[in-house]
Scaffold this active site. Structure first.
Site, PDB file in Angstrom:
ATOM      1  N   ASP A 187       0.870  -1.176   0.000  1.00 50.06           N
ATOM      2  CA  ASP A 187       0.000   0.000   0.000  1.00 50.06           C
ATOM      3  C   ASP A 187       0.915   1.237   0.000  1.00 50.06           C
ATOM      4  OD1 ASP A 187      -2.144   1.705  -0.012  1.00 50.06           O
ATOM      5  OD2 ASP A 187      -3.187   0.774   1.664  1.00 50.06           O
TER       6      ASP A 187
ATOM      7  N   GLU B  87     -24.473  10.981   5.854  1.00 55.89           N
ATOM      8  CA  GLU B  87     -23.076  11.412   5.914  1.00 55.89           C
ATOM      9  C   GLU B  87     -22.651  12.010   4.584  1.00 55.89           C
ATOM     10  OE1 GLU B  87     -20.881   8.356   8.886  1.00 55.89           O
ATOM     11  OE2 GLU B  87     -21.324   7.534   6.913  1.00 55.89           O
TER      12      GLU B  87
HETATM   13  C1  BGC Z   1      -5.104   3.241   0.126  1.00 56.57           C
HETATM   14  C2  BGC Z   1      -5.305   2.159  -0.910  1.00 56.57           C
HETATM   15  C3  BGC Z   1      -5.227   2.731  -2.291  1.00 56.57           C
HETATM   16  C4  BGC Z   1      -3.943   3.470  -2.460  1.00 56.57           C
HETATM   17  C5  BGC Z   1      -3.750   4.052  -3.842  1.00 56.57           C
HETATM   18  C6  BGC Z   1      -3.896   4.107  -0.169  1.00 56.57           C
HETATM   19  O1  BGC Z   1      -3.869   5.218   0.656  1.00 56.57           O
HETATM   20  O2  BGC Z   1      -4.974   2.652   1.399  1.00 56.57           O
HETATM   21  O3  BGC Z   1      -6.520   1.513  -0.704  1.00 56.57           O
HETATM   22  O4  BGC Z   1      -5.356   1.712  -3.239  1.00 56.57           O
HETATM   23  O5  BGC Z   1      -3.879   4.515  -1.513  1.00 56.57           O
HETATM   24  O6  BGC Z   1      -4.598   5.102  -4.083  1.00 56.57           O
END
Ligand code: BGC
Length: 726
Positions: free
Chosen positions: A265, A465
Site C-alpha cells: 500500500d 453522511e
Molecule cells: C489506500 C489504498 C489505495 C492506495 C492508492 C492508499 O492510501 O490505502 O486503498 O489503493 O492509496 O490510491
C-alpha cells in the site's frame, strides 16, 4: 535483425519473460519494482525516470491522451520499451459510478456485482488503466472504521462470494481481453481489524480469527485468479502486514500457491520505519522485499535502497529476478506489450454509455435496504397532493458518489429531489427545504423545513453522511447522524406530518431515535450517479426493494463490535437473567441485524427438508424448502442459510452464513430453493489449527435475516474428516 523473443506474441509468456529479464540491467529490474503516483509538479522528473527504465507502474494518471503520452515515452523512448502498468482505484465504477461496495454487498447479488465491475473494467481499460486496486475485501466488524464503506461488510462468507464476483467482473473470461483489468485485492491482511476502528491502527487477533474471519475473502480472491495483491498498512500481532513472513510467505504463496505479485500500500514499506521495525530505508526495503513485497507503491524506498542491498549482498540478484519475473508476467498476460495504448474511440463509445448507466441504476435499486415500513407508509402514491423533500442530502450531488469514486462526476448525479420531481404527477406540489448542513451547528434552515413539512401530506427526509465521512482516514467515534440532523428531524416530526427517512451513509449508523419514531426508513447507502432515480423508484413502488444488510446496525457505538456470528459464551445473553453476557444500560441485541431488509410484499417459508439426516466423508447435505410470495406484488427475497455446529472441540459461532440466494417471486407464486452443503462447508479449525469436521449434530437455520429465522432443522455428521488445507 529479427524481433527479440520478448516482443514475439507467438512465444509462450514464460519464455518472453526470461528473454526480457536476460536483457535487463539491475537498475532496470529495480525500476520495474517501483510505482509512483502522477502528481503535477514532478512530472518532468518522472518522465526522465521512465525514459531510463526506472518506473514499472504509475497510479493516478488519467485521461486517454495523458496515458498514451506517457506510455509512448516508456514504449518508444526507453531502452527495452517495457510498457508502464497504469493503476487506479476503480472500486465502484470508473466514470459510471455505482453504489459503494457496502451498498453493492447489500444487493446480495453476485451477478450485478459482476456486471458493474465488468463495466468499470471496460471503461477503465478503454482509457488505458489496466489495473485496479480493488476489490477491497477487508472484513469490517467495526462501523467506526470509515473504510467499512469500501468492502462487503462483516461476514467472511458473503465477503468471499463478493470477492469472487468482483474478480470475475473485472478480469472477465481472460485477462488478455481488451476490456479486462487486473485486480488487486486489498488490504492484505486484517486491516479492517484496526483497534477502536481508528484507521491504520494496530491489529492484534488470534490465528483463529485471522484464518476464520479475515483471510477467507482473500483466499477466495486468489482462487478466483487474482494476479496481484496489496499488502496493508497495519501491524498484525506485532509484525507489520507489509513485512509479515507468515501472511505473505507461509499463507499467501505457500498455502494458497499465489503466483502473482504483491504491491505495498501507499508508502507502506517506508512506514516500516514508523512502525519501529526498521531503522532506515535499507532495513525497511530488505524486510518488505524478503517477505515477497514485489512493488513499492509511491514510497521511493526500493528505488533508493535495493541497488545498495544487492551490492552489499543482503539481497541477491536472483531474488530480484523472482520479483521482476512476477511483475513482467502480469504485464505480458494483460497483453500490454501488444496493446500498450488506450483507444480513444472505444473510450468515447462506451464510457458512460446508456447501457452502463442502466446497470448503475439497477445496482443502486438492488442495493437499497428497506429497514422499516410501519403501516405500509411506503410506497407513496405518485398522485399525492403535496410532498416535502427535506434534508442536507436531498439535493446533494457529491455524497451519492461516495468515497473512492474514481473519475465520477457530480454533474452526472441524479439527486433524490430530481428523482422525486420527475416521478410525481403534475398535480403534486413538491416543496424542498435543505434544513441544515450535514455537519454543522446552524439551525437557520429549520423553520423553512418545518413549514414545508407542515404544508405537505408526507415529508421525505434525506439524511446521513457527506462523501468524505467514510473511506480512508475517516474513522468516527460517534455513529449518530452528524451535526444537527437529528434535531432537524425532531423538529419536522413535531409537525405530525408522516416522515419517510432516506439514509445516505457509508457505514451503519446508531439511529435508535429514528428507528423508534419514524415509520419508514430506507437505507440507500451512497448509491452512485443514479441515486435519485433508484431511490424514487423505491419510494413510489416502481421498484420493490430487496436488499439486505451486510453488516449489523448497533443501537449505540458502545455496543461495537457487534456482529451476528458471535460465540455463545458460557452465559449466553438473556433478557431476564442478570448474570449473562450483556449490558445494564443498552440492549445486547442489534438495532437492525445482519441480513435484515423488508419488501413491499411478504414471503412465507415452508416445507424444509434436509437429507440425508446423517452424512459421512464425501457426502453432501441437501437443504430444500419453499418460499411463497403471500403479498400483492412481485418482489425479491434473499433467502439465507445459516448453520450451527452444536458441539465441537472448540467454540463455534451461534450462526454462520453458508448460503444465500436472491430470488424474484411473483405474487401468490412460490419457488423451491435448494442448497447443497459439503463437509468442507461445515469444517472449522481445531485446536491444532487443522481444518476438520467432527462427528455430531448441526443445526440448519433458514431465514429472511440472521434474526428472522423461519425454518430450522438438524442433521448429523458421522465421521471425523481432516482436510489437507486450512
Ligand atoms: C489506500 C489504498 C489505495 C492506495 C492508492 C492508499 O492510501 O490505502 O486503498 O489503493 O492509496 O490510491
Amino acid at each position: 535483425m529479427s524481433r527479440p523473443i520478448y516482443l514475439d506474441p507467438s512465444q509462450p509468456i514464460d519464455r518472453r519473460v526470461e528473454d526480457l529479464l536476460g536483457r535487463m540491467t539491475l537498475e532496470e529490474k529495480i525500476g520495474q519494482m517501483c510505482q509512483y503516483s502522477w502528481v503535477s509538479g514532478v512530472v518532468g522528473e518522472y518522465e526522465l525516470m521512465i525514459r531510463e527504465g526506472r518506473v514499472g507502474s504509475l497510479l493516478n494518471v488519467t485521461g486517454v491522451e495523458e496515458v498514451n503520452r506517457i506510455q509512448r515515452i516508456a514504449v518508444e523512448e526507453s531502452r527495452l520499451g517495457i510498457p508502464i502498468l497504469f493503476g487506479l482505484d476503480v472500486l465502484h465504477g470508473y466514470k459510471t459510478i455505482s453504489p459503494i461496495p457496502l451498498g453493492l454487498a447489500s444487493t446480495w447479488d453476485p451477478d450485478i456485482v459482476r456486471r458493474v465491475s465488468s463495466i468499470a473494467a471496460a471503461e477503465a481499460s478503454a482509457e488505458g488503466v489496466k489495473w485496479t486496486f480493488a476489490p477491497m475485501v477487508d472484513i469490517a466488524r467495526d462501523p467506526r472504521w470509515g473504510r467499512i464503506a469500501e468492502g462487503a461488510g462483516e461476514d467472511p462468507y458473503l465477503g468471499s462470494v463478493m470477492a469472487r464476483a468482483y474478480i470475475e467482473g473485472y478480469q472477465g473470461g481472460s485477462l488478455s481481453d481488451s476490456r479486462s483489468v487486473a485486480v488487486c485485492p486489498k488490504h492484505y491482511v486484517a486491516y479492517g481489524g484496526a483497534e477502536g476502528g481508528r484507521d491504520y491502527n494496530t491489529v492484534d487477533i488470534s490465528e483463529r480469527t485471522l484464518r476464520e474471519v479475515y483471510l477467507p475473502p482473500f483466499k477466495s480472491a486468489v482462487m478466483a485468479g487474482a494476479k496481484t495483491i496489496m499488502s496493508a498498512f497495519n501491524d498484525l500481532n506485532g509484525i507489520p502486514a507489509s513485512a509479515n513472513p507468515y501472511t505473505l510467505r507461509t499463507i499467501l504463496r505457500g498455502e494458497w500457491g499465489f503466483d502473482g505479485f504483491v504491491v505495498s500500500d501507499w508508502n507502506a514499506i517506508g512506514e516500516l520505519i514508523n512502525h519501529g521495525v526498521a531503522g532506515d530505508i535499507y532495513e525497511a526495503a530488505e524486510k518488505a522485499f524478503k517477505v515477497g513485497v514485489d512493488m513499492d507503491m509511491q514510497g521511493n524506498v526500493y528505488q533508493r535502497a535495493l541497488l545498495k542491498l544487492v551490492r552489499e549482498g543482503r539481497i541477491s540478484e536472483g531474488e530480484i529476478d523472482e520479483a521482476v519475473r512476477r511483475i513482467l508476467r502480469v504485464k505480458f498476460i494483460l497483453g500490454l506489450f501488444e496493446r500498450p495504448y488506450a483507444d480513444p474511440e472505444e473510450a468515447k463509445r462506451i464510457v458512460k454509455c446508456r447501457e452502463h448507466i442502466e446497470a448503475a441504476l439497477e445496482a443502486a435499486r438492488r442495493s437499497i435496504v428497506l429497514l422499516k415500513n410501519d403501516g405500509g407508509l411506503l410506497p407513496l402514491s405518485k398522485d399525492i397532493d403535496s410532498l416535502a423533500v427535506i434534508g442536507p442530502l436531498a439535493d446533494d450531488r457529491e455524497a451519492p458518489l461516495g468515497p473512492w469514486s474514481c473519475l465520477g462526476d457530480p454533474g452526472d448525479v441524479v439527486t433524490v429531489l430530481e428523482g422525486i420531481r420527475s416521478r410525481v404527477s403534475p398535480k403534486t406540489r413538491v416543496l424542498y427545504a435543505r434544513g441544515c448542513d450535514v455537519d454543522g451547528e446552524s439551525r437557520e434552515g429549520f423553520e423553512e423545513a418545518v413549514r414545508a413539512a407542515g404544508e405537505s401530506s408526507v415529508a421525505v427526509m434525506v439524511l446521513g453522511e457527506s462523501r468524505g465521512m467514510s473511506g480512508e482516514a475517516a474513522s468516527r467515534a460517534y455513529l449518530d447522524l452528524p451535526g444537527v440532523q437529528e434535531e432537524l428531524l425532531e423538529a419536522v416530526y413535531a409537525t405530525g406530518t408522516p416522515i419517510v427517512i432516506v439514509l445516505m451513509n457509508g457505514r451503519p449508523l446508531s439511529i435508535s431515535w429514528v428507528a423508534e419514531h419514524i415509520p419508514a426508513i430506507i437505507e440507500a447507502w451512497l448509491p452512485g450517479i443514479q441515486a435519485g432515480n433508484a431511490i424514487a423508484d423505491v419510494i413510489f413502488g416502481d421498484y420493490n426493494p430487496g436488499g439486505k444488510l451486510p453488516v449489523t446496525f448497533p443501537y449505540t457505538v458502545g455496543q461495537v463490535p457487534i456482529y451476528y456470528n458471535r460465540k455463545s459464551t458460557g452465559r449466553p445473553p438473556s433478557p431476564t437473567v442478570k448474570w449473562t453476557s450483556k449490558y445494564i444500560d443498552a440492549p445486547y441485541t442489534p438495532l437492525f441485524p445482519f441480513g435484515h431488509g423488508l419488501s413491499y410484499t411478504r414471503f412465507e417459508y415452508s416445507d424444509l427438508e434436509i437429507y440425508p439426516c446423517e452424512v459421512g466423508a464425501g457426502d453432501t447435505v441437501t437443504v430444500r424448502f419453499r418460499v411463497r410470495n403471500i403479498g400483492g406484488r412481485e418482489g425479491d427475497e434473499v433467502v439465507q442459510l445459516y448453520i450451527r455446529d452444536m458441539t465441537a472441540s472448540v467454540t463455534r459461532s451461534v450462526k454462520e452464513l453458508r448460503g444465500f440466494k436472491r430470488i424474484t417471486i411473483k405474487p401468490h407464486r412460490e419457488e423451491t430453493v435448494v442448497f447443497k452443503l459439503t463437509l468442507e462447508d461445515l469444517s472449522f479449525l481445531n485446536h491444532e489449527m487443522k481444518r476438520v469436521v467432527e462427528p455430531g449434530g448441526f443445526m440448519v437455520m433458514i431465514g429472511s435475516s440472521s434474526e428472522d429465522i423461519r425454518l430450522t432443522g438438524t442433521f448429523r455428521v458421522r465421521d471425523y474428516v481432516e482436510f489437507p488445507w486450512r
